[in-house]
Scaffold this motif. Structure first.
Motif, PDB file in Angstrom:
ATOM      1  N   ASP A  54       0.804  -1.231   0.000  1.00  0.00           N
ATOM      2  CA  ASP A  54       0.000   0.000   0.000  1.00  0.00           C
ATOM      3  C   ASP A  54       0.833   1.275   0.000  1.00  0.00           C
ATOM      4  N   HIS A  55       2.147   1.167   0.183  1.00  0.00           N
ATOM      5  CA  HIS A  55       2.956   2.395   0.216  1.00  0.00           C
ATOM      6  C   HIS A  55       4.351   2.114  -0.346  1.00  0.00           C
ATOM      7  N   PRO A  56       4.964   3.128  -0.991  1.00  0.00           N
ATOM      8  CA  PRO A  56       6.333   2.946  -1.479  1.00  0.00           C
ATOM      9  C   PRO A  56       7.298   2.755  -0.308  1.00  0.00           C
ATOM     10  N   VAL A  57       8.325   1.943  -0.520  1.00  0.00           N
ATOM     11  CA  VAL A  57       9.270   1.679   0.569  1.00  0.00           C
ATOM     12  C   VAL A  57       9.945   2.992   0.993  1.00  0.00           C
ATOM     13  N   GLY A  58       9.974   3.238   2.299  1.00  0.00           N
ATOM     14  CA  GLY A  58      10.592   4.442   2.857  1.00  0.00           C
ATOM     15  C   GLY A  58       9.614   5.561   3.133  1.00  0.00           C
ATOM     16  N   THR A  59       8.400   5.479   2.572  1.00  0.00           N
ATOM     17  CA  THR A  59       7.460   6.589   2.779  1.00  0.00           C
ATOM     18  C   THR A  59       6.733   6.477   4.114  1.00  0.00           C
ATOM     19  N   LYS A  60       6.718   5.278   4.681  1.00  0.00           N
ATOM     20  CA  LYS A  60       6.473   5.122   6.109  1.00  0.00           C
ATOM     21  C   LYS A  60       7.855   4.821   6.658  1.00  0.00           C
ATOM     22  N   ARG A  61       8.111   5.164   7.903  1.00  0.00           N
ATOM     23  CA  ARG A  61       9.448   4.955   8.456  1.00  0.00           C
ATOM     24  C   ARG A  61       9.891   3.505   8.215  1.00  0.00           C
ATOM     25  N   LEU A  62      11.019   3.351   7.525  1.00  0.00           N
ATOM     26  CA  LEU A  62      11.549   2.012   7.281  1.00  0.00           C
ATOM     27  C   LEU A  62      11.927   1.391   8.626  1.00  0.00           C
ATOM     28  N   CYS A  63      11.528   0.152   8.848  1.00  0.00           N
ATOM     29  CA  CYS A  63      11.862  -0.495  10.122  1.00  0.00           C
ATOM     30  C   CYS A  63      13.213  -1.189   9.989  1.00  0.00           C
ATOM     31  N   VAL A  64      13.913  -1.260  11.088  1.00  0.00           N
ATOM     32  CA  VAL A  64      15.235  -1.896  11.120  1.00  0.00           C
ATOM     33  C   VAL A  64      15.147  -2.975  12.198  1.00  0.00           C
ATOM     34  N   ASP A  65      15.270  -4.245  11.797  1.00  0.00           N
ATOM     35  CA  ASP A  65      14.917  -5.322  12.725  1.00  0.00           C
ATOM     36  C   ASP A  65      16.037  -6.322  12.954  1.00  0.00           C
ATOM     37  N   THR A  66      15.792  -7.150  13.944  1.00  0.00           N
ATOM     38  CA  THR A  66      16.633  -8.325  14.167  1.00  0.00           C
ATOM     39  C   THR A  66      15.696  -9.529  14.182  1.00  0.00           C
ATOM     40  N   ASP A  67      15.744 -10.325  13.126  1.00  0.00           N
ATOM     41  CA  ASP A  67      14.973 -11.579  13.030  1.00  0.00           C
ATOM     42  C   ASP A  67      13.463 -11.394  12.907  1.00  0.00           C
ATOM     43  N   TYR A  68      13.009 -10.235  12.424  1.00  0.00           N
ATOM     44  CA  TYR A  68      11.562 -10.022  12.382  1.00  0.00           C
ATOM     45  C   TYR A  68      10.855 -11.048  11.483  1.00  0.00           C
ATOM     46  N   TYR A  69      11.222 -11.078  10.212  1.00  0.00           N
ATOM     47  CA  TYR A  69      10.480 -11.967   9.305  1.00  0.00           C
ATOM     48  C   TYR A  69      10.664 -13.446   9.687  1.00  0.00           C
ATOM     49  N   ALA A  70      11.872 -13.801  10.132  1.00  0.00           N
ATOM     50  CA  ALA A  70      12.143 -15.197  10.493  1.00  0.00           C
ATOM     51  C   ALA A  70      11.296 -15.642  11.685  1.00  0.00           C
ATOM     52  N   THR A  71      10.856 -14.684  12.490  1.00  0.00           N
ATOM     53  CA  THR A  71      10.037 -15.025  13.666  1.00  0.00           C
ATOM     54  C   THR A  71       8.737 -15.718  13.249  1.00  0.00           C
ATOM     55  N   TYR A  72       8.267 -15.426  12.027  1.00  0.00           N
ATOM     56  CA  TYR A  72       7.019 -16.056  11.570  1.00  0.00           C
ATOM     57  C   TYR A  72       7.218 -17.528  11.206  1.00  0.00           C
ATOM     58  N   ASN A  73       8.476 -18.010  11.251  1.00  0.00           N
ATOM     59  CA  ASN A  73       8.709 -19.442  11.037  1.00  0.00           C
ATOM     60  C   ASN A  73       8.573 -20.235  12.334  1.00  0.00           C
ATOM     61  N   ARG A  74       8.396 -19.531  13.442  1.00  0.00           N
ATOM     62  CA  ARG A  74       8.250 -20.242  14.714  1.00  0.00           C
ATOM     63  C   ARG A  74       6.841 -20.841  14.824  1.00  0.00           C
ATOM     64  N   ASP A  75       6.767 -22.000  15.471  1.00  0.00           N
ATOM     65  CA  ASP A  75       5.468 -22.659  15.632  1.00  0.00           C
ATOM     66  C   ASP A  75       4.543 -21.875  16.551  1.00  0.00           C
ATOM     67  N   ASN A  76       5.127 -21.073  17.430  1.00  0.00           N
ATOM     68  CA  ASN A  76       4.283 -20.388  18.428  1.00  0.00           C
ATOM     69  C   ASN A  76       3.908 -18.969  17.991  1.00  0.00           C
ATOM     70  N   VAL A  77       4.025 -18.661  16.694  1.00  0.00           N
ATOM     71  CA  VAL A  77       3.678 -17.307  16.231  1.00  0.00           C
ATOM     72  C   VAL A  77       2.631 -17.403  15.116  1.00  0.00           C
ATOM     73  N   THR A  78       1.564 -16.613  15.274  1.00  0.00           N
ATOM     74  CA  THR A  78       0.504 -16.585  14.263  1.00  0.00           C
ATOM     75  C   THR A  78       0.294 -15.150  13.805  1.00  0.00           C
ATOM     76  N   LEU A  79       0.293 -14.957  12.499  1.00  0.00           N
ATOM     77  CA  LEU A  79       0.025 -13.632  11.930  1.00  0.00           C
ATOM     78  C   LEU A  79      -1.462 -13.539  11.595  1.00  0.00           C
ATOM     79  N   VAL A  80      -2.132 -12.556  12.186  1.00  0.00           N
ATOM     80  CA  VAL A  80      -3.569 -12.400  11.951  1.00  0.00           C
ATOM     81  C   VAL A  80      -3.792 -11.123  11.144  1.00  0.00           C
ATOM     82  N   ASP A  81      -4.453 -11.265  10.018  1.00  0.00           N
ATOM     83  CA  ASP A  81      -4.714 -10.111   9.152  1.00  0.00           C
ATOM     84  C   ASP A  81      -5.979  -9.402   9.637  1.00  0.00           C
ATOM     85  N   ILE A  82      -5.791  -8.220  10.212  1.00  0.00           N
ATOM     86  CA  ILE A  82      -6.979  -7.483  10.677  1.00  0.00           C
ATOM     87  C   ILE A  82      -7.383  -6.388   9.685  1.00  0.00           C
TER      88      ILE A  82
END
Ligand code: N01
Length: 551
Positions: free
Chosen positions: A330-358
Motif C-alpha cells: 500500500d505504500h512505497p518503501v521508505g514513505t512510512k518509516r523504514l523499520c530496522v529489525d533483528t529476526d523479524y520476518y524469520a520469527t514467523y517461522n516459529r510454531d508459536n507465532v501466528t500472523l492475523v490479518d486485521i
C-alpha cells in the motif's frame, strides 16, 4: 521533594522554562545555563531520558548507529563514552542520557514528576506564565518546548477494552520493571517499528504470540553486532570531521554512498540494481534507500526496491501464505518509516507465532479473555499495543498554549501545524519548538537535528539579550511562505502518497498534512543560519521599552 517544590512561592520567575528532560531538554538546559540564564526544566517522568525513558519495550533499540546517535557538543563526552553495539539498546541509551545529566550537573534545575499543563503569553509583561499539574505557577521570558515528536502514545479505542481481565501495555509507556511473558498467550497489535523490534523478543518468551497486522511494513535487517574497538578508535580520532559531514548531509548521519547513489535506479542494469540492493541488505540499516538517487521521488524506481524486499520476505518466511500477507503493497518503501529489525520476518517461522490479518477481518472488540475479530476469537493473557503516537503535534496539543490575543496553539493548528522553520509559530513570541513540525526532525538523526535547533535557539536568545530586545516572533508572512515551501518540497517526493504518521494518518480526525521538512538536514541548516545572520529575517523583534517592531 515533589511536595516541597509544589509549595514553592507562586509566580517564581525564571529567564527560561524548558518543557521536557529528554535529549533535547537536557542540551537546552546546558546551553541556556552557559548564557547565564536561570532555567527551570519540567519533566513528567521521574528521571531524564524522554523517549528513552518511556519506551522500555522488549527489543527497543535505536535505528541510527550509536556512534552517530549521540551528542556532539562536547568532545570530552564523545571521547570518554564507549558504545557497546552498532545499534544501542534502550537501556544503554538511557544510561548514556543519565551519564550526560550527571556529568553536566543538570539535575538541579529539573523538576521531575511534573507535567506542564498551561503556558500563556502575557502581552503586558512579555512573559510566559506556565502552570503544572502539581499546582505550580511560574513565569519566564522564554519558553522552550522540548516535548518530543513521538511522546503522545496512541491507544485505539476498542469496544470492551476496560473489561479485559489480562494485562495490557503500550510500547511507549512500558512498565519500568519489565514484563515477563513466560507461559502467556500474547497479542501484539500493530506492525510498526516498535512492534517489529518487540515481536521477535516476545515470541521467544511467550507460549503463543498472535500478531494483529493491519498494514504490512517494510523492514530491513539491522545486522547489529558488538562494535569493533579498532573501528571505534578510528571514529574517535576523526569524530569532529564525521560530525560535520553529518550536519551537512541529508539525513544527519552518514549513509554509505557509492557510484550508484547519484544514478536513477532504472538507468542501472537489473544486475547492478540487484548487486546494490544485496550489498546494502547485507550491510544492514537504512542504507538500502540510498542505493539510487530517485527512490524517494520515482514510483517506478521505488518499485524496484520494494520488489527486492518482497523477494527477501518470500525467501525468509517458510509458509508462502504467511509471506504473502507480510508483503507491503500500500505504500512505497521508505514513505512510512523504514523499520530496522533483528529476526523479524524469520520469527514467523516459529510454531508459536501466528500472523492475523486485521485488514480483512478487523478487531471488533476486546473481550474479558482476549479479543475478537470479525472472523475469530483469540484468548490472550496480555495485549501489547504497539499502535504508535500522535506524532509531532500530540505532545504540544496536550498543553494549553496561548499566545497573543489568547489564541490557542491547538486551535491555530486545527487544519495542520503552521510554523516558521519548525521552530516558531506566528503569534507566539519567545516560544521555541525543538524539532517542531516543519523541520527535518523525524526524517533525520534526531540527535543532529536537536543539537542544531538548540544551538540556533541559544544564539537567538543571546542576540535578543545583547540588544535588549523583549521578544522575537515569526511573522505571518514568513510562516505562510515556509508552510508552502514545506508542502512543495514534500510534493516532489513519494512521501505524501503513504497513509503514515508523518501525514497524521494514524490518528482518527487528524488533518492529513505532511508534517516534517523533507528538504534535508544540510540545506535546512544553511537556511536557518542565513536567517539568523540576516538579523532573524522573517521574524519581528520587539524592543523592551518602546514596544516598537524593530524590523
Ligand atoms: O508506531 P507506528 P511505532 N488497529 O505508528 C497499527 C519511531 N521508533 O511505535 O499502519 C489496528 O509506526 C498501525 O497500523 P497502520 C519511528 O520513527 C523508532 O511502531 O496504521 N492497528 C501500525 O502497524 C517509528 O516510525 C524506533 O494500518 C493499529 C502500528 O499500529 C515511530 O517511532 C523504534 C491501530 C503503529 O505503528 C512510531 O513507531 C520504535 C488500530 N486502531 C519507534 N492503530 C527505533 O529507533 C494503529 N495500528 C528503531
Amino acid at each position: 521533594m515533589r511536595d516541597e517544590r509544589a509549595r514553592s512561592p507562586e509566580n517564581r520567575q525564571f529567564d527560561a522554562i524548558v518543557v521536557g528532560a529528554g535529549v533535547a531538554g537536557l542540551y537546552m538546559l546546558h546551553r541556556l545555563r552557559g548564557l547565564g540564564l536561570s532555567v527551570r526544566v519540567y519533566e513528567a517522568g521521574d528521571n531524564v531520558g524522554g523517549t528513552w525513558y518511556w519506551n522500555r519495550y522488549p527489543g527497543a533499540r535505536c535505528d541510527v548507529e550509536s556512534i552517530d546517535y549521540s551528542y556532539s557538543f562536547s568532545d570530552d563526552l564523545q571521547q570518554e563514552w564507549d558504545w557497546s553495539e552498532r545499534y544501542a539498546s534502550q537501556p544503554e541509551i538511557l544510561r548514556y542520557v543519565n551519564h550526560v545529566a550527571d556529568r553536566f550537573d543538570l539535575r538541579r534545575d529539573i523538576q521531575f514528576e511534573t507535567r506542564v499543563t498551561v503556558a500563556i503569553f502575557d502581552e503586558a509583561t512579555n512573559r510566559w506564565t506556565v502552570e503544572t499539574d502539581t499546582g505550580e505557577r511560574v513565569s519566564a521570558t522564554f519558553c522552550v518546548m522540548a516535548t518530543g515528536c513521538l511522546s503522545s502514545a496512541q491507544v485505539p479505542r476498542f469496544t470492551g477494552h476496560d473489561r479485559f481481565e489480562g494485562n495490557w501495555h503500550h510500547t511507549g509507556n512500558w512498565p519500568h520493571d519489565g514484563v515477563d511473558f513466560t507461559g502467556q498467550r500474547v497479542g501484539v497489535i500493530g506492525t510498526g517499528s516498535s512492534a517489529i523490534q518487540s515481536i521477535p523478543v516476545i515470541a521467544r518468551q511467550a507460549t503463543h504470540l498472535y500478531v494483529f497486522q493491519r498494514t504490512p511494513n517494510f523492514s530491513v535487517p539491522a545486522r547489529n553486532a558488538a562494535l569493533d574497538p579498532e573501528h571505534v578508535r578510528n571514529v574517535k580520532a576523526s569524530y569532529a570531521e564525521r560530525r560535520q559531514k553529518a550536519r551537512e548531509s541529508r539525513s544527519g548521519f552518514l549513509v554509505p554512498l557509492n557510484q550508484n547513489s547519484e544514478t536513477p535506479a532504472l538507468e542501472a542494469t537489473p544486475e547492478t540494481r540487484q548487486q546494490e540492493y544485496e550489498a546494502r541488505w547485507a550491510r544492514g540499516g537504512f542504507g538500502l534507500l540510498a542505493s539510487f538517487s530517485d527512490l524517494y521521488s520515482s514510483k517506478e524506481a521505488n518499485d524496484s526496491a520494494a520488489a527486492y524486499v518482497h523477494a527477501k520476505i518470500r525467501e525468509i518466511v517458510d509458509d508462502p501464505a504467511v509471506a504473502e500477507r507480510l508483503l507491503p503493497h500500500d505504500h512505497p518503501v521508505g514513505t512510512k518509516r523504514l523499520c530496522v529489525d533483528t529476526d523479524y520476518y524469520a520469527t514467523y517461522n516459529r510454531d508459536n507465532v501466528t500472523l492475523v490479518d486485521i485488514r480483512t477481518a478487523p478487531i471488533e472488540e476486546i473481550t474479558p479473555d482476549g479479543l475478537r475479530t470479525r472472523d475469530a476469537a483469540y484468548e490472550l493473557d496480555s495485549i501489547v499495543f504497539a499502535t504508535g503516537f500522535d506524532a509531532m503535534t500530540g505532545a504540544l496539543a496536550r498543553i494549553d498554549i496561548r499566545g497573543r490575543d489568547g489564541v490557542v496553539l491547538k486551535e491555530k493548528w486545527a487544519g495542520g501545524p503552521r510554523t516558521y522553520l519548525g521552530i516558531a509559530s506566528a503569534g507566539f513570541p519567545n516560544l521555541f519548538l525543538i524539532t517542531g513540525p516543519g523541520s527535518p526532525s523525524v526524517l533525520s538523526n534526531m540527535m543532529t537535528s536537536i543539537e542544531q535547533h538548540v544551538d540556533w535557539t541559544t544564539d537567538c536568545i543571546e542576540y535578543l539579550r545583547e540588544r535588549r530586545l523583549a521578544t522575537i516572533e515569526a511573522t505571518l508572512g514568513s510562516e505562510d511562505e515556509w508552510v508552502d515551501h514545506v508542502n512543495e518540497v514534500a510534493e516532489t517526493t513519494l512521501y505524501p502518497t503513504a497513509g503514515s504518521w508523518y501525514m497524521g494518518a494514524n490518528v482518527p480526525g487528524k488533518p492529513r498534512i505532511f508534517m516534517p521538512y523533507v528538504g534535508g538536514v544540510g540545506s535546512y541548516r544553511t537556511r536557518c543560519a542565513e536567517i539568523a545572520a540576516n538579523g532573524y529575517e522573517g521574524f519581528a523583534l520587539l524592543a523592551a521599552d518602546c514596544n516598537a517592531i524593530q524590523k
